[in-house]
Design a protein around this motif. Structure first.
Motif, PDB file in Angstrom:
ATOM      1  N   PRO A  94       9.891   0.989  18.035  1.00 37.04           N
ATOM      2  CA  PRO A  94       8.821  -0.017  17.961  1.00 37.04           C
ATOM      3  C   PRO A  94       7.456   0.524  18.394  1.00 37.04           C
ATOM      4  O   PRO A  94       7.326   1.111  19.469  1.00 37.04           O
ATOM      5  N   SER A  95       6.472   0.295  17.551  1.00 37.41           N
ATOM      6  CA  SER A  95       5.106   0.655  17.899  1.00 37.41           C
ATOM      7  C   SER A  95       4.493  -0.409  18.809  1.00 37.41           C
ATOM      8  O   SER A  95       3.821  -0.096  19.786  1.00 37.41           O
ATOM      9  N   ASN A  96       4.748  -1.661  18.469  1.00 34.82           N
ATOM     10  CA  ASN A  96       4.330  -2.799  19.294  1.00 34.82           C
ATOM     11  C   ASN A  96       5.603  -3.563  19.634  1.00 34.82           C
ATOM     12  O   ASN A  96       6.163  -4.271  18.793  1.00 34.82           O
ATOM     13  N   SER A  97       6.062  -3.410  20.852  1.00 26.92           N
ATOM     14  CA  SER A  97       7.384  -3.928  21.229  1.00 26.92           C
ATOM     15  C   SER A  97       7.482  -5.441  21.080  1.00 26.92           C
ATOM     16  O   SER A  97       8.487  -5.968  20.598  1.00 26.92           O
ATOM     17  N   ALA A  98       6.447  -6.157  21.474  1.00 29.15           N
ATOM     18  CA  ALA A  98       6.482  -7.620  21.401  1.00 29.15           C
ATOM     19  C   ALA A  98       6.503  -8.098  19.954  1.00 29.15           C
ATOM     20  O   ALA A  98       7.268  -8.993  19.582  1.00 29.15           O
ATOM     21  N   ALA A  99       5.676  -7.495  19.118  1.00 32.03           N
ATOM     22  CA  ALA A  99       5.626  -7.890  17.712  1.00 32.03           C
ATOM     23  C   ALA A  99       6.930  -7.544  16.999  1.00 32.03           C
ATOM     24  O   ALA A  99       7.422  -8.315  16.166  1.00 32.03           O
ATOM     25  N   MET A 100       7.511  -6.393  17.317  1.00 32.14           N
ATOM     26  CA  MET A 100       8.761  -6.001  16.678  1.00 32.14           C
ATOM     27  C   MET A 100       9.892  -6.955  17.049  1.00 32.14           C
ATOM     28  O   MET A 100      10.773  -7.236  16.226  1.00 32.14           O
ATOM     29  N   ALA A 101       9.878  -7.470  18.256  1.00 33.41           N
ATOM     30  CA  ALA A 101      10.928  -8.411  18.668  1.00 33.41           C
ATOM     31  C   ALA A 101      10.940  -9.635  17.766  1.00 33.41           C
ATOM     32  O   ALA A 101      12.010 -10.128  17.386  1.00 33.41           O
TER      33      ALA A 101
END
Length: 338
Positions: A94-101
């Motif tokens: 994940p590049s952006n962990s929150a967005a990928m979640a």
């Protein structure tokens, strides 16, 4: 360009699906890096392809991700498209962990197994993936700091260069650097800013964030060293500036005397061959490397085991580190490779 890339991927998925029906049980597993045309992630791709080759036709490795300078939003779109195409499994860094979640909630609803590698989800979202496969990122920071400390036993000024403010792996590495130099464990990543603890102080304007833009990383390095000629330590949490070796060499050679005598502790993450050549040329004092080839290889095998009803991998599954200095350069690299 992204539309073209995704269009090619869609066509590839349709061909793979037809092949699976013709041959029986065949799985399409996607390996999704933070960005393409990146020498670090290229090694993970090679590991993925090795697993495919060894699988006797039972695994198809689909290596797909954002473009060279793609970001978190583009990566999320790639994963959403893979979910819509009903691939058999996804391994994502994940590049952006929150967005990928948020995207991986769709994979969970679709029953698609997910592993993370290289970079993980935030703690609150880890139930959305089965396991993390990769480096213990905090330890990268610890070892980067440990290489700097003998050069600067009294501490000094430091600038940390990171990949992205939303990248959990780089935040964990920064925490490892800060905690080790300060001598105190912070509550959470990216750790407590160094403001004199054990003699260490982060200079104004740092940390730097490259967003995995390698020309920007080199420019940041040139600017910060030019404006702070007495800087005691410069530590990138990834190999960003070294991934353009000629440009990095041009900047580092301006400061080679300080690197040689230890007045500049230039310690860099990752140990790709080009980076080891730079260290051997005296243009860094140490490299702390990961094993991306092994990450790409193991995630494919783990996804197949899961699809075949076997036990999932241990969470987390760590792939180890290589701590390299000019003194041990000939023997420091371990683990799997291409």
């Amino acid at each position: 360009m992204r539309a073209l890339t995704l269009g090619v991927a869609t066509a590839a998925l349709l061909v793979m699906s037809a092949g699976a029906q013709a041959q029986g049980k065949k799985y399409t597993f996607a390996l999704v890096p933070k960005n393409m045309n990146n020498p670090f992630f290229d090694q993970a791709r090679d590991g993925c392809k090795k697993a495919e080759k060894e699988s006797s036709g039972s695994i198809e490795c689909l290596y797909i991700g954002p473009g060279e300078h793609g970001g978190g939003d583009e990566q999320v779109q790639v994963v959403n498209d893979l979910i819509a195409k009903k691939v058999d499994g996804i391994a994502v860094s994940p590049s952006n962990s929150a967005a990928m979640a948020r995207a991986l909630e769709g994979a969970k609803k679709a029953g698609i197994p997910v592993l993370t590698w290289d970079s993980d989800l935030l703690e609150k979202d880890k139930a959305l993936r089965t396991a993390y496969v990769g480096t213990y990122n905090y330890d990268i920071g610890v070892n980067l700091a440990k290489l700097a400390m003998p050069l600067k036993p009294q501490g000094g000024t430091i600038c940390i260069q990171s990949g992205g403010a939303a990248a959990s792996n780089h935040n964990e590495r920064m925490q490892g650097i800060r905690d080790t130099l300060s001598g105190a464990k912070s509550a959470a990543a990216p750790g407590t800013r160094l403001a004199g603890q054990n003699g260490w102080r982060e200079i104004d304007g740092c940390p730097l964030y490259t967003d995995d833009d390698f020309p920007r990383a080199v420019q940041q390095m040139e600017d910060i060293l030019g404006k702070n000629p007495q800087l005691d330590a410069f530590i990138p949490t990834g190999g960003f500036p070294q991934f353009i070796p000629q440009a990095y060499r041009r900047v580092a050679e301006k400061h080679k005397a300080r690197i040689d005598n230890g007045s500049l502790a230039l310690i860099v993450a990752d140990t790709l061959p080009v980076q080891m050549d730079l260290m051997k040329a005296g243009l860094s004092r140490g490299q702390v490397g990961q094993r991306p080839f092994e990450m790409g290889y193991k995630t494919m095998l783990f996804l197949k085991d899961m699809k075949d009803g076997k036990a999932p991998p241990k969470d987390p599954t760590y792939t180890g580190l290589d701590v390299c200095t000019p003194q041990n350069a000939a023997t420091c690299i371990g683990g799997s490779g291409s």
